[in-house]
Write an enzyme that holds these catalytic residues in place. Structure first.
Site, short mmCIF file in Angstrom:
data_model
loop_
_atom_site.label_atom_id
_atom_site.label_comp_id
_atom_site.label_asym_id
_atom_site.label_seq_id
_atom_site.Cartn_x
_atom_site.Cartn_y
_atom_site.Cartn_z
N PHE A 138 0.86 -1.19 0.00
CA PHE A 138 0.00 0.00 0.00
C PHE A 138 0.89 1.23 0.00
O PHE A 138 1.65 1.44 0.96
CB PHE A 138 -0.86 -0.06 1.26
CG PHE A 138 -1.70 1.14 1.58
CD1 PHE A 138 -2.98 1.26 1.06
CD2 PHE A 138 -1.24 2.12 2.46
CE1 PHE A 138 -3.79 2.35 1.40
CE2 PHE A 138 -2.04 3.20 2.80
CZ PHE A 138 -3.32 3.32 2.27
N GLY A 139 0.83 2.01 -1.05
CA GLY A 139 1.72 3.16 -1.17
C GLY A 139 1.01 4.48 -0.94
O GLY A 139 0.34 4.99 -1.85
N GLY A 146 4.54 12.43 5.15
CA GLY A 146 4.18 11.31 6.01
C GLY A 146 2.85 11.58 6.71
O GLY A 146 1.80 11.13 6.28
N CYS A 248 -9.09 2.92 4.29
CA CYS A 248 -8.28 1.69 4.42
C CYS A 248 -7.54 1.72 5.75
O CYS A 248 -7.42 0.70 6.44
CB CYS A 248 -7.24 1.60 3.30
SG CYS A 248 -7.94 1.69 1.65
N ARG A 278 12.18 -16.94 38.91
CA ARG A 278 13.45 -16.31 39.25
C ARG A 278 13.51 -15.95 40.74
O ARG A 278 12.63 -15.27 41.25
CB ARG A 278 13.61 -15.04 38.40
CG ARG A 278 14.78 -14.17 38.75
CD ARG A 278 16.07 -14.75 38.26
NE ARG A 278 17.18 -13.82 38.46
CZ ARG A 278 18.44 -14.19 38.37
NH1 ARG A 278 18.75 -15.45 38.07
NH2 ARG A 278 19.40 -13.32 38.56
N GLY A 350 18.79 -8.55 33.24
CA GLY A 350 19.68 -8.67 32.07
C GLY A 350 19.11 -9.59 31.01
O GLY A 350 19.26 -9.33 29.80
N GLU A 373 0.79 4.19 10.37
CA GLU A 373 -0.69 4.29 10.32
C GLU A 373 -1.18 5.43 11.20
O GLU A 373 -2.18 5.30 11.91
CB GLU A 373 -1.33 2.98 10.78
CG GLU A 373 -0.75 1.80 10.08
CD GLU A 373 -1.73 1.15 9.15
OE1 GLU A 373 -2.87 1.63 9.04
OE2 GLU A 373 -1.34 0.17 8.50
N GLY A 374 -0.46 6.54 11.16
CA GLY A 374 -0.79 7.69 11.99
C GLY A 374 0.00 7.63 13.28
O GLY A 374 -0.06 6.64 14.01
N THR A 375 0.79 8.69 13.53
CA THR A 375 1.66 8.64 14.71
C THR A 375 0.82 8.79 15.99
O THR A 375 -0.33 9.23 15.96
CB THR A 375 2.70 9.79 14.69
OG1 THR A 375 2.01 11.02 14.87
CG2 THR A 375 3.47 9.82 13.37
C1 LIG Z 1 8.18 0.13 9.54
C2 LIG Z 1 7.24 1.05 8.86
C3 LIG Z 1 6.32 0.55 7.94
C4 LIG Z 1 5.46 1.42 7.27
N1 LIG Z 1 4.58 0.92 6.33
C5 LIG Z 1 3.88 1.79 5.55
C6 LIG Z 1 3.09 1.30 4.46
O1 LIG Z 1 2.97 0.08 4.24
N2 LIG Z 1 2.48 2.20 3.63
C7 LIG Z 1 2.57 3.55 3.85
O2 LIG Z 1 1.99 4.30 3.05
N3 LIG Z 1 3.29 4.05 4.89
C8 LIG Z 1 3.95 3.20 5.73
N4 LIG Z 1 4.71 3.68 6.78
C9 LIG Z 1 4.85 5.13 6.94
C10 LIG Z 1 4.18 5.69 8.20
O3 LIG Z 1 2.78 5.66 8.08
C11 LIG Z 1 4.77 7.08 8.44
O4 LIG Z 1 6.09 6.90 8.92
C12 LIG Z 1 3.96 7.90 9.42
O5 LIG Z 1 2.71 8.27 8.85
C13 LIG Z 1 4.68 9.16 9.87
O6 LIG Z 1 5.21 9.85 8.79
P1 LIG Z 1 6.75 10.31 8.83
O7 LIG Z 1 7.59 9.16 9.19
O8 LIG Z 1 7.03 11.04 7.56
O9 LIG Z 1 6.83 11.34 10.05
P2 LIG Z 1 6.44 12.88 10.03
O10 LIG Z 1 5.10 13.09 9.44
O11 LIG Z 1 7.59 13.67 9.48
O12 LIG Z 1 6.33 13.17 11.60
C14 LIG Z 1 7.48 13.34 12.43
C15 LIG Z 1 6.98 13.76 13.81
O13 LIG Z 1 6.26 15.01 13.71
C16 LIG Z 1 4.99 14.87 14.29
N5 LIG Z 1 4.04 15.73 13.57
C17 LIG Z 1 3.82 15.79 12.22
N6 LIG Z 1 2.84 16.66 11.95
C18 LIG Z 1 2.42 17.16 13.15
C19 LIG Z 1 1.42 18.10 13.55
N7 LIG Z 1 0.61 18.69 12.65
N8 LIG Z 1 1.27 18.36 14.86
C20 LIG Z 1 2.05 17.74 15.79
N9 LIG Z 1 3.01 16.85 15.48
C21 LIG Z 1 3.18 16.57 14.18
C22 LIG Z 1 4.63 13.41 14.18
O14 LIG Z 1 3.67 13.02 15.16
C23 LIG Z 1 5.99 12.76 14.41
O15 LIG Z 1 6.22 12.64 15.79
C24 LIG Z 1 5.53 2.82 7.52
C25 LIG Z 1 6.44 3.30 8.47
C26 LIG Z 1 7.28 2.44 9.14
C27 LIG Z 1 8.24 3.01 10.15
#
Ligand SMILES: Cc1cc2nc3c(=O)[nH]c(=O)nc-3n(C[C@H](O)[C@H](O)[C@H](O)COP(=O)(O)OP(=O)(O)OC[C@H]3O[C@@H](n4cnc5c(N)ncnc54)[C@H](O)[C@@H]3O)c2cc1C
Length: 394
Positions: A138-139, A146, A248, A278, A350, A373-375
């Site tokens: 899923f891209g 992000g 999705c 333990r 440990g 999937e949303g931080t």
């Molecule tokens: C192992 C792994 C698998 C993944 N698989 C997929 C996948 O299959 N398909 C896909 O499409 N994506 C995938 N992702 C991507 C993932 O959904 C993104 O990493 C995530 O949405 C965050 O985007 P980013 O890493 O660019 O962080 P950023 O968006 O740059 O965020 C960095 C930090 O800033 C914070 N932040 C950003 N905007 C705001 C705001 N407005 N207010 C406050 N804080 C903010 C965030 O909470 C975070 O702490 C994957 C990621 C990982 C690590």
């Protein structure tokens, strides 16, 4: 072999099993038995070697791990949302990377084809995706977009008899081995659409992302589109706009809320078993108040997670679960699971940092789950927006 693989006992402090049907329990027991035989004994080795166990795919398909909630008409198991959640819980009890592979396949690849695809697309892809004969990714995320996917720059142009796709996606689970990718891209009017891109199309590559300390038994990569000619029949005809990918994500986040609980249960049961055995100061460390505080809080938090997910499953089955409710469950359960993992790690002293026990692996995996999937923070802001009516993040 994981020291806990065969000691595992599910947490059921509030007799939630009473709420499950016989079919739910059968599905859980069968998934657990299959995972205990085929995955749990080897997962530490796969994670240490940074190896995605793609050889499990046909067996996972047979077990109904892909698109469990989609109808039998398309070769899918046709189960309800509670059963889907239980399956995700059991898979992530073994490893978040394995659960990620299944979540992506079911909720992020099969679901959009089912919900927004043409009948031809459903018949062409869904049965093969359900069996694992075909795998998908899923891209949505891009290197520069992000948390804000609406800013995406991946785009396609209408060339008359085909579309021309350009751009790049990053952090894509399953991408290095996927046969197809459901890609979200903008058309010439800037409107977001879903397109199915197939491996082998000229100009389409899927480089792997290396050097991860998390989800090491899962393959993550990029999707690069360099003037890729995509047949017009590969466009998902029944959706446009960000609502497509976000719906999705609702489905996948629901599964994550259940899955994270599985990781938490494994950490809790490992810590309980370890501290009962333990001895320090001539007595089991489980007899010390500080250890009991951790165990008591873990079992309380797991019980709260179970109640949250069960009710969410009921709402989902009734078609009433909101995006904000799903956000709350995903955020709460992943954060609770990682807190439990960190406490459980301390309780093993440990030994907790070794691969002899699953806790450190769960803890590192959950760092990804907290972000993808949303931080964690964005989900908090979704709840904030829901209760105030004011968006603090855009
Ligand atoms: C192992 C792994 C698998 C993944 N698989 C997929 C996948 O299959 N398909 C896909 O499409 N994506 C995938 N992702 C991507 C993932 O959904 C993104 O990493 C995530 O949405 C965050 O985007 P980013 O890493 O660019 O962080 P950023 O968006 O740059 O965020 C960095 C930090 O800033 C914070 N932040 C950003 N905007 C705001 C705001 N407005 N207010 C406050 N804080 C903010 C965030 O909470 C975070 O702490 C994957 C990621 C990982 C690590």
């Amino acid at each position: 072999m994981s020291a806990t693989a065969h000691k595992y006992e599910a947490v059921d402090y509030y007799q939630l099993d009473d709420l499950l049907t016989d079919e739910h329990k059968l599905i859980r027991d069968s998934a657990r038995a299959w995972l205990n035989e085929h995955a749990a004994p080897y997962i530490n080795e796969w994670a240490q070697n940074n190896e995605c166990p793609t050889h499990l795919i046909p067996g996972m398909g047979e077990q109904g791990f892909f698109g469990a909630f989609l109808p039998e008409k398309y070769g899918c198991p046709g189960l309800d949302y509670i059963a889907y959640g239980i399956i995700m819980q059991e898979i992530e009890r073994v490893d978040s990377g394995l659960r990620s592979m299944c979540s992506v396949q079911g909720s992020l690849v099969m679901y959009p084809i089912y919900a927004y695809g043409s009948e031809e697309q459903k018949m062409k892809y869904l049965p093969k995706l359900a069996s694992g004969e075909m795998m998908g990714c899923f891209g949505l995320t891009e290197p520069d977009h992000g948390s804000n996917p609406s800013g995406m720059t991946t785009n396609f142009k209408d060339m008359g008899d085909h579309y021309l796709l350009n751009g790049a996606k990053s952090w894509i689970s399953n991408s290095p081995f996927a046969d197809i990718a459901v890609v979200w891209a903008k058309n010439e009017e800037g409107r977001i659409h879903g397109i199915i891109v197939e491996r082998g199309m000229a100009g389409f590559t899927t480089p792997e992302i290396h050097n991860k300390w998390s989800l090491r038994a899962s393959a993550t990569g990029e999707l690069v589109f360099d003037n890729v000619k995509v047949p017009k029949e590969n466009l998902l005809p029944n959706i446009s706009g960000l609502r497509g990918p976000l719906s999705c994500l609702d489905s996948a986040r629901y599964g994550i809320a259940w899955g994270a609980m599985g990781a938490a249960m494994d950490c809790y049961s490992t810590a309980l078993a370890y501290t009962l055995e333990r001895k320090q100061f001539d007595r089991p460390i489980a007899g010390f108040q500080l250890q009991q505080k951790k165990l008591a809080e873990m079992v309380t938090e797991i019980t709260k997670m179970q109640l949250l997910t069960y009710r969410l499953g009921q709402l989902k089955a009734a078609g009433k679960a909101t995006t904000a409710q799903i956000s709350m469950a995903k955020r709460n359960n992943v954060h609770t699971a990682i807190t439990i993992a960190r406490d459980a790690r301390q309780m093993l002293g440990g030994m907790g940092i070794t691969g002899d026990y699953p806790i450190m692996r769960h803890s590192m995996n959950l760092e990804s789950v907290l972000t993808y999937e949303g931080t964690h923070d964005i989900h908090l802001l979704i709840t904030g927006m829901d209760v105030t009516g004011i968006s603090a993040f855009r």
